[in-house]
Design a protein around this motif. Structure first.
Motif, PDB file in Angstrom:
ATOM      1  N   ILE A  71       0.861  -1.187   0.000  1.00  0.00           N
ATOM      2  CA  ILE A  71       0.000   0.000   0.000  1.00  0.00           C
ATOM      3  C   ILE A  71       0.890   1.227   0.000  1.00  0.00           C
ATOM      4  CG2 ILE A  71      -1.865   1.239   1.161  1.00  0.00           C
ATOM      5  CD1 ILE A  71      -2.889  -1.371   2.223  1.00  0.00           C
ATOM      6  N   ASP A  72       0.682   2.069  -1.014  1.00  0.00           N
ATOM      7  CA  ASP A  72       1.517   3.253  -1.220  1.00  0.00           C
ATOM      8  C   ASP A  72       0.740   4.495  -0.770  1.00  0.00           C
ATOM      9  OD1 ASP A  72       2.890   5.479  -2.318  1.00  0.00           O
ATOM     10  OD2 ASP A  72       3.831   4.181  -3.818  1.00  0.00           O
ATOM     11  N   PHE A  73       1.317   5.229   0.185  1.00  0.00           N
ATOM     12  CA  PHE A  73       0.626   6.375   0.773  1.00  0.00           C
ATOM     13  C   PHE A  73       1.157   7.716   0.253  1.00  0.00           C
ATOM     14  CE2 PHE A  73       0.001   2.965   3.931  1.00  0.00           C
ATOM     15  CZ  PHE A  73      -1.380   3.030   4.070  1.00  0.00           C
ATOM     16  N   SER A  74       1.780   7.707  -0.926  1.00  0.00           N
ATOM     17  CA  SER A  74       2.338   8.955  -1.484  1.00  0.00           C
ATOM     18  C   SER A  74       1.320  10.085  -1.529  1.00  0.00           C
ATOM     19  CB  SER A  74       2.815   8.742  -2.916  1.00  0.00           C
ATOM     20  OG  SER A  74       3.797   7.782  -2.968  1.00  0.00           O
ATOM     21  N   ASN A  75       0.076   9.738  -1.859  1.00  0.00           N
ATOM     22  CA  ASN A  75      -0.947  10.772  -2.050  1.00  0.00           C
ATOM     23  C   ASN A  75      -2.015  10.749  -0.964  1.00  0.00           C
ATOM     24  OD1 ASN A  75       0.157  11.714  -4.568  1.00  0.00           O
ATOM     25  ND2 ASN A  75      -0.559   9.777  -5.445  1.00  0.00           N
ATOM     26  N   THR A  76      -1.578  10.351   0.239  1.00  0.00           N
ATOM     27  CA  THR A  76      -2.543  10.219   1.330  1.00  0.00           C
ATOM     28  C   THR A  76      -2.427  11.401   2.282  1.00  0.00           C
ATOM     29  OG1 THR A  76      -2.243   7.836   1.175  1.00  0.00           O
ATOM     30  CG2 THR A  76      -3.389   8.663   3.137  1.00  0.00           C
ATOM     31  N   GLY A  77      -3.569  11.943   2.675  1.00  0.00           N
ATOM     32  CA  GLY A  77      -3.589  13.054   3.616  1.00  0.00           C
ATOM     33  C   GLY A  77      -3.482  12.571   5.050  1.00  0.00           C
ATOM     34  N   TYR A  78      -4.528  11.899   5.520  1.00  0.00           N
ATOM     35  CA  TYR A  78      -4.470  11.405   6.888  1.00  0.00           C
ATOM     36  C   TYR A  78      -5.182  10.065   7.012  1.00  0.00           C
ATOM     37  CZ  TYR A  78      -9.213  13.361   7.654  1.00  0.00           C
ATOM     38  OH  TYR A  78     -10.543  13.660   7.567  1.00  0.00           O
ATOM     39  N   ILE A  79      -4.865   9.376   8.104  1.00  0.00           N
ATOM     40  CA  ILE A  79      -5.453   8.070   8.402  1.00  0.00           C
ATOM     41  C   ILE A  79      -6.011   8.167   9.810  1.00  0.00           C
ATOM     42  CG2 ILE A  79      -4.976   5.604   8.693  1.00  0.00           C
ATOM     43  CD1 ILE A  79      -2.600   5.870   6.846  1.00  0.00           C
ATOM     44  N   ASP A  80      -7.217   7.654  10.027  1.00  0.00           N
ATOM     45  CA  ASP A  80      -7.759   7.674  11.388  1.00  0.00           C
ATOM     46  C   ASP A  80      -7.653   6.277  12.000  1.00  0.00           C
ATOM     47  OD1 ASP A  80      -9.801   6.168  10.342  1.00  0.00           O
ATOM     48  OD2 ASP A  80     -11.384   7.639  10.697  1.00  0.00           O
ATOM     49  N   SER A  81      -8.225   6.121  13.201  1.00  0.00           N
ATOM     50  CA  SER A  81      -8.076   4.839  13.908  1.00  0.00           C
ATOM     51  C   SER A  81      -8.743   3.698  13.140  1.00  0.00           C
ATOM     52  CB  SER A  81      -8.658   4.942  15.317  1.00  0.00           C
ATOM     53  OG  SER A  81     -10.043   5.190  15.260  1.00  0.00           O
ATOM     54  N   SER A  82      -9.834   3.999  12.437  1.00  0.00           N
ATOM     55  CA  SER A  82     -10.499   2.958  11.644  1.00  0.00           C
ATOM     56  C   SER A  82      -9.623   2.523  10.476  1.00  0.00           C
ATOM     57  CB  SER A  82     -11.831   3.467  11.095  1.00  0.00           C
ATOM     58  OG  SER A  82     -12.682   3.793  12.133  1.00  0.00           O
ATOM     59  N   GLY A  83      -8.953   3.491   9.868  1.00  0.00           N
ATOM     60  CA  GLY A  83      -8.029   3.169   8.777  1.00  0.00           C
ATOM     61  C   GLY A  83      -6.878   2.314   9.267  1.00  0.00           C
ATOM     62  N   LEU A  84      -6.344   2.669  10.434  1.00  0.00           N
ATOM     63  CA  LEU A  84      -5.260   1.859  11.013  1.00  0.00           C
ATOM     64  C   LEU A  84      -5.774   0.449  11.299  1.00  0.00           C
ATOM     65  CD1 LEU A  84      -3.731   4.432  13.547  1.00  0.00           C
ATOM     66  CD2 LEU A  84      -2.733   3.691  11.384  1.00  0.00           C
TER      67      LEU A  84
END
Lengths: 159, 110
Positions: free
Chosen positions: B45-58
């Protein structure tokens, strides 16, 4: 989503006058990102910036909104979440109020312990407490108040 | 917000464009599980264009990592910006995942 009229941008130094506004959202998880984007824009206009805004504020407030919609309002789209924001030169204050019967915020589990590391849930409140400088709840647990200072604060020894 | 999947050097690469949060995490989960059911075992999973991740995403990342491992595969992560690195360190999930600085670094050792 209802909101007050946008504040005027004042380039240069941070605005000296406090400002306040509020949003009301139905309990729809898909609206959280739109709300966060709007809130971040308002904070940027007030000269908040950096990871305090893009990490601490965004994730901390997104978690509070998700908790209010999921645990507070039970995902009932007819129930609303109210977000009240106060900005002043030193801090951002956010109150998130749901229409539920309250949530037990006293139950704390440390998700960073080895035995919990692979749990798929249980990080929301931990993130709120870790990312915001002050976190308070009202007695029945349907209102959370978050404070984030412009500059990182020294944490008290006891929490 | 969207999740683009592609195949590179035998690895399923997922680009997270936007946020990975409670409102869209199921979409990512389903995409990866579909590939896993289809026989794929290596995921990045490439997060180059990711803003933020919340607890559900984690939580979804932890869940996917476990499911992939159960099938004898591996999930790696790449291109976390400074905010995301801090988030993983804060939750100690940096100790659970193989996190590479670049996509190439992640792919090279697979």
């Amino acid at each position: 989503m209802r909101n007050a009229e946008p504040m005027k941008e004042r380039p240069g130094a941070a605005p000296a006058e406090p400002t306040a506004f509020a949003l009301e959202l139905p309990s729809d998880l898909r609206l959280i990102d739109t709300a966060i984007t709007y809130l971040v824009t308002r904070c940027r206009e007030y000269h908040f910036a950096g990871s305090r805004l893009t990490l601490n504020f965004r994730v901390g407030v997104a978690e509070a909104l998700a908790n209010a919609m999921i645990y507070g309002n039970g995902r009932d789209p007819s129930k609303r979440v109210r977000v009240e924001v106060e900005l002043d030169p030193q801090r951002i204050n956010v109150r998130v109020v749901d229409q539920g019967k309250g949530f037990d915020f006293t139950e704390l589990r440390d998700p960073t312990l080895p035995e919990h590391l692979e749990a798929t849930g249980g990080r929301g409140l931990f993130l709120i407490r870790s990312l915001m400088d002050e976190v308070d709840f009202n007695e029945c647990g349907n209102c959370i108040r978050l404070t984030l200072y412009r500059e990182k604060q020294q944490r008290p020894l006891a929490s | 917000m969207s999740f683009q999947t592609s195949k590179q050097d035998g690895v399923v690469v997922v680009d997270v464009d936007g946020q990975l949060i409670v409102g869209n995490r199921q979409e990512l989960k389903q995409k990866v599980l579909d590939e896993l059911e289809g026989g794929e075992r290596k995921f990045l999973i490439d997060f180059s264009n990711t803003g933020y991740i919340d607890s559900s995403g984690l939580g979804v990342l932890v869940s996917l990592s476990k499911k992939i491992r159960e099938q004898g595969g591996e999930l790696r992560l790449a291109n976390l910006n400074e905010d995301l690195r801090t988030l993983f360190e804060l939750t100690k999930l940096d100790t659970l995942f193989n996190i590479a600085d670049t996509r190439e670094a992640a792919l090279s050792g697979f």
